[in-house]
Structure formats: C-alpha cells, structure tokens
Scaffold this motif. Sequence first.
Motif, PDB file in Angstrom:
ATOM      1  N   ALA A   1      18.279  26.361 -34.937  1.00  0.00           N
ATOM      2  CA  ALA A   1      18.542  25.779 -33.688  1.00  0.00           C
ATOM      3  C   ALA A   1      18.007  24.525 -33.757  1.00  0.00           C
ATOM      4  O   ALA A   1      18.463  23.404 -33.308  1.00  0.00           O
ATOM      5  N   PHE A   2      16.663  24.436 -34.136  1.00  0.00           N
ATOM      6  CA  PHE A   2      15.932  23.256 -34.226  1.00  0.00           C
ATOM      7  C   PHE A   2      16.268  22.418 -35.443  1.00  0.00           C
ATOM      8  O   PHE A   2      16.114  21.218 -35.300  1.00  0.00           O
ATOM      9  N   PHE A   3      16.621  23.056 -36.298  1.00  0.00           N
ATOM     10  CA  PHE A   3      16.950  22.208 -37.732  1.00  0.00           C
ATOM     11  C   PHE A   3      18.159  22.443 -38.217  1.00  0.00           C
ATOM     12  O   PHE A   3      18.648  23.172 -39.624  1.00  0.00           O
ATOM     13  N   PRO A   4      19.375  22.335 -37.471  1.00  0.00           N
ATOM     14  CA  PRO A   4      20.596  22.739 -37.864  1.00  0.00           C
ATOM     15  C   PRO A   4      21.174  22.219 -39.261  1.00  0.00           C
ATOM     16  O   PRO A   4      21.941  22.754 -39.979  1.00  0.00           O
ATOM     17  N   GLY A   5      20.810  20.908 -39.362  1.00  0.00           N
ATOM     18  CA  GLY A   5      21.064  20.075 -40.704  1.00  0.00           C
ATOM     19  C   GLY A   5      20.697  20.776 -41.932  1.00  0.00           C
ATOM     20  O   GLY A   5      21.506  21.168 -42.809  1.00  0.00           O
ATOM     21  N   ALA A   6      19.357  21.178 -42.017  1.00  0.00           N
ATOM     22  CA  ALA A   6      18.705  21.959 -43.005  1.00  0.00           C
ATOM     23  C   ALA A   6      19.288  23.207 -43.016  1.00  0.00           C
ATOM     24  O   ALA A   6      19.508  23.874 -44.040  1.00  0.00           O
ATOM     25  N   ALA A   7      19.473  24.037 -41.936  1.00  0.00           N
ATOM     26  CA  ALA A   7      20.144  25.190 -41.831  1.00  0.00           C
ATOM     27  C   ALA A   7      21.464  25.370 -42.593  1.00  0.00           C
ATOM     28  O   ALA A   7      21.971  26.202 -43.441  1.00  0.00           O
ATOM     29  N   GLU A   8      22.347  24.213 -42.227  1.00  0.00           N
ATOM     30  CA  GLU A   8      23.451  23.979 -42.690  1.00  0.00           C
ATOM     31  C   GLU A   8      23.412  23.957 -44.292  1.00  0.00           C
ATOM     32  O   GLU A   8      24.506  24.609 -44.985  1.00  0.00           O
ATOM     33  N   TRP A   9      22.454  23.265 -44.801  1.00  0.00           N
ATOM     34  CA  TRP A   9      22.659  22.863 -46.162  1.00  0.00           C
ATOM     35  C   TRP A   9      22.170  24.155 -46.944  1.00  0.00           C
ATOM     36  O   TRP A   9      22.659  24.808 -47.847  1.00  0.00           O
ATOM     37  N   LEU A  10      21.131  24.860 -46.313  1.00  0.00           N
ATOM     38  CA  LEU A  10      20.647  26.437 -47.111  1.00  0.00           C
ATOM     39  C   LEU A  10      21.711  27.146 -46.974  1.00  0.00           C
ATOM     40  O   LEU A  10      21.918  28.007 -47.995  1.00  0.00           O
ATOM     41  N   LEU A  11      22.675  27.328 -45.870  1.00  0.00           N
ATOM     42  CA  LEU A  11      23.816  28.343 -45.984  1.00  0.00           C
ATOM     43  C   LEU A  11      24.880  27.946 -46.636  1.00  0.00           C
ATOM     44  O   LEU A  11      25.683  28.493 -46.635  1.00  0.00           O
ATOM     45  N   GLY A  12      25.025  26.623 -47.136  1.00  0.00           N
ATOM     46  CA  GLY A  12      26.174  26.078 -47.993  1.00  0.00           C
ATOM     47  C   GLY A  12      26.446  26.747 -49.198  1.00  0.00           C
ATOM     48  O   GLY A  12      27.537  26.507 -49.478  1.00  0.00           O
ATOM     49  N   SER A  13      25.711  27.459 -49.777  1.00  0.00           N
ATOM     50  CA  SER A  13      25.729  28.038 -50.813  1.00  0.00           C
ATOM     51  C   SER A  13      26.157  29.596 -50.693  1.00  0.00           C
ATOM     52  O   SER A  13      25.638  30.111 -49.753  1.00  0.00           O
ATOM     53  N   GLY A  14      27.401  29.906 -51.483  1.00  0.00           N
ATOM     54  CA  GLY A  14      27.693  31.302 -51.184  1.00  0.00           C
ATOM     55  C   GLY A  14      26.576  32.412 -51.645  1.00  0.00           C
ATOM     56  O   GLY A  14      26.379  33.427 -50.769  1.00  0.00           O
ATOM     57  N   ILE A  15      25.906  32.156 -52.494  1.00  0.00           N
ATOM     58  CA  ILE A  15      24.830  33.137 -52.965  1.00  0.00           C
ATOM     59  C   ILE A  15      23.672  33.089 -52.144  1.00  0.00           C
ATOM     60  O   ILE A  15      23.313  34.173 -51.443  1.00  0.00           O
ATOM     61  N   ARG A  16      23.197  31.986 -51.650  1.00  0.00           N
ATOM     62  CA  ARG A  16      22.196  31.881 -50.466  1.00  0.00           C
ATOM     63  C   ARG A  16      22.811  32.527 -49.106  1.00  0.00           C
ATOM     64  O   ARG A  16      21.925  33.150 -48.417  1.00  0.00           O
ATOM     65  N   LEU A  17      23.700  32.196 -48.797  1.00  0.00           N
ATOM     66  CA  LEU A  17      24.462  32.716 -47.619  1.00  0.00           C
ATOM     67  C   LEU A  17      24.263  34.390 -47.594  1.00  0.00           C
ATOM     68  O   LEU A  17      24.030  34.939 -46.442  1.00  0.00           O
ATOM     69  N   LEU A  18      24.798  34.806 -48.751  1.00  0.00           N
ATOM     70  CA  LEU A  18      25.069  36.407 -49.046  1.00  0.00           C
ATOM     71  C   LEU A  18      23.424  36.892 -48.682  1.00  0.00           C
ATOM     72  O   LEU A  18      23.079  37.866 -47.899  1.00  0.00           O
ATOM     73  N   ILE A  19      22.422  36.430 -49.462  1.00  0.00           N
ATOM     74  CA  ILE A  19      20.986  36.783 -49.416  1.00  0.00           C
ATOM     75  C   ILE A  19      20.425  36.772 -48.013  1.00  0.00           C
ATOM     76  O   ILE A  19      19.863  37.713 -47.678  1.00  0.00           O
ATOM     77  N   LEU A  20      20.770  35.549 -47.365  1.00  0.00           N
ATOM     78  CA  LEU A  20      20.408  35.486 -46.089  1.00  0.00           C
ATOM     79  C   LEU A  20      20.940  36.495 -44.844  1.00  0.00           C
ATOM     80  O   LEU A  20      20.214  36.906 -44.070  1.00  0.00           O
ATOM     81  N   GLU A  21      22.158  36.737 -45.200  1.00  0.00           N
ATOM     82  CA  GLU A  21      22.828  37.472 -44.258  1.00  0.00           C
ATOM     83  C   GLU A  21      22.074  38.878 -44.471  1.00  0.00           C
ATOM     84  O   GLU A  21      22.057  39.718 -43.534  1.00  0.00           O
ATOM     85  N   LEU A  22      22.268  39.639 -45.711  1.00  0.00           N
ATOM     86  CA  LEU A  22      21.487  40.761 -45.971  1.00  0.00           C
ATOM     87  C   LEU A  22      20.291  40.976 -45.726  1.00  0.00           C
ATOM     88  O   LEU A  22      19.596  42.023 -45.115  1.00  0.00           O
ATOM     89  N   THR A  23      19.507  39.809 -45.749  1.00  0.00           N
ATOM     90  CA  THR A  23      17.968  39.949 -45.141  1.00  0.00           C
ATOM     91  C   THR A  23      17.981  40.012 -43.739  1.00  0.00           C
ATOM     92  O   THR A  23      17.219  40.951 -43.328  1.00  0.00           O
ATOM     93  N   GLY A  24      18.797  39.239 -43.234  1.00  0.00           N
ATOM     94  CA  GLY A  24      19.011  39.414 -41.667  1.00  0.00           C
ATOM     95  C   GLY A  24      19.114  40.927 -41.278  1.00  0.00           C
ATOM     96  O   GLY A  24      18.465  41.320 -40.080  1.00  0.00           O
ATOM     97  N   MET A  25      20.334  41.391 -41.884  1.00  0.00           N
ATOM     98  CA  MET A  25      20.572  42.811 -41.387  1.00  0.00           C
ATOM     99  C   MET A  25      19.628  43.932 -41.894  1.00  0.00           C
ATOM    100  O   MET A  25      19.256  44.729 -40.802  1.00  0.00           O
TER     101      MET A  25
END
Length: 234
Positions: free
Chosen positions: A67-91
Amino acid sequence: MDAFWFIAFPYLAWVLAIGVGLYRRRARPYSYSSLSSQLLENHKLFWGSVPWHYGITLILLAHLLAAFFPGAAEWLLGSGIRLLILELTGMALAFYALFGLIVLIVRRLPTGSRVRRVTSYVDGIVLGFFLVQVASGLIIAIFYRWGSLWYLRTAVPWFWSLAKLSPDMSTVVALPGFVKLHFVLGFAIILLFPFSRLVHLIMFPVKYLWRPYQVVMWNRRTRRGPAKLEEASR
C-alpha cells in the motif's frame, strides 16, 4: 449500502480506534496490556501464539508495504515467477497463521479451563473476527488468483482516497462480495481495537532500554538444599 461500508464505516472505525484508544490510555493506563495468560496455560499457548504472531505479522507487513510502495510492489510482481513465489508464500503464511489461531481458540474452549475463566466476551468476538478474516483471505487467495496484483489496482487506490479525505470507492464496489467482506472485516477489527486486548499492539517496551535491571530472588527452599545439609551433618 456501499457508500456506508466503503466510505463511512472506515472513517468511523478509525475515529473510534483513535478517540477511544486515547481515552482508555488516559483513564485506564494499566489496561493497555495483552493480559497474558501464560501462567495459566503455556503448552498450547506456545503452539498457538508463535504461528499466529509470525504468520499474521508478515501478512500485514506485505499488505502495508504494497500500500505504501505500490510502484515497487508492481515491479516486484511484474515477473510471473516472482508473482507465483509470493502468492504461494502468502498462502503458506495464511495457513500458518490460521493453524495458530485455531490452537488459540481451542485453548479457550474447555469450560473448566483456567484460561476460559479469564476470557471475556470481547475476546471471543475478536477471535471470531480474526478467524473469519484469515479464512476469507485464504479463500480469496485460492479462488481469486493473483490477488496480490489486483489488490494494487483496487484496494490500494481506495485506501489512498480515504487517506486523502477524497473517498473514491469505484475500484472496490465491483469486486466479488467475498472480497468486499474481507475489506469490511479489516476495518471492523480496527474498530474493535480500543475495546479489546488488541491495544497491546502499540505498547512497545521502549522503557526497558533504560530501566534498571531487576534481580529475582526466590523466597523458598529447594528440594536439594535440605538433603545436602543432612549429608553434611552425617
């Protein structure tokens, strides 16, 4: 009703949390505590408290940082692999927190337990809200894929519009009802903050940095003490 839940209710929750929280701090300063029940029961507390606190803290930090750094979060989640890893970590963290929370609830259920006797109605309400909130977040993560990504484009703009006193709920009203329930429950927990043990969240033990150290002295004999004296007297 959307205007109430997504504009009026968030402001009401924050006003009560800050106003009543300050009043309680001034009128009943010693009530600002988690009222630890560790002395009453410790085994289940360990298996519940550790997963719950580590899991929910990391999940909250992820929400806040995005919420505080949406630009950095958008970049971090921009890669499919990183998005998948973060989603699985969150779950995984959500399952971890849910396990700890269920243990903490079970710990307070037996009618004859000492922990049950110090459990108030507000404690039960808070635990129930947390249970629904974590479970709903987990269900959203499973059935509404890539929530960390669309969270940036729906909830985050809504949060910032509230913070800037220019509320705009257009990005959240079209979301599924289950997701909207998750948002509303989050603000309901904020509203419960000054009326419950949750106030201990802002009580950091800063004074411990300069407080004189304490010496604990036990005013009782150990079992080995008299035996040694008897052996010495023979």
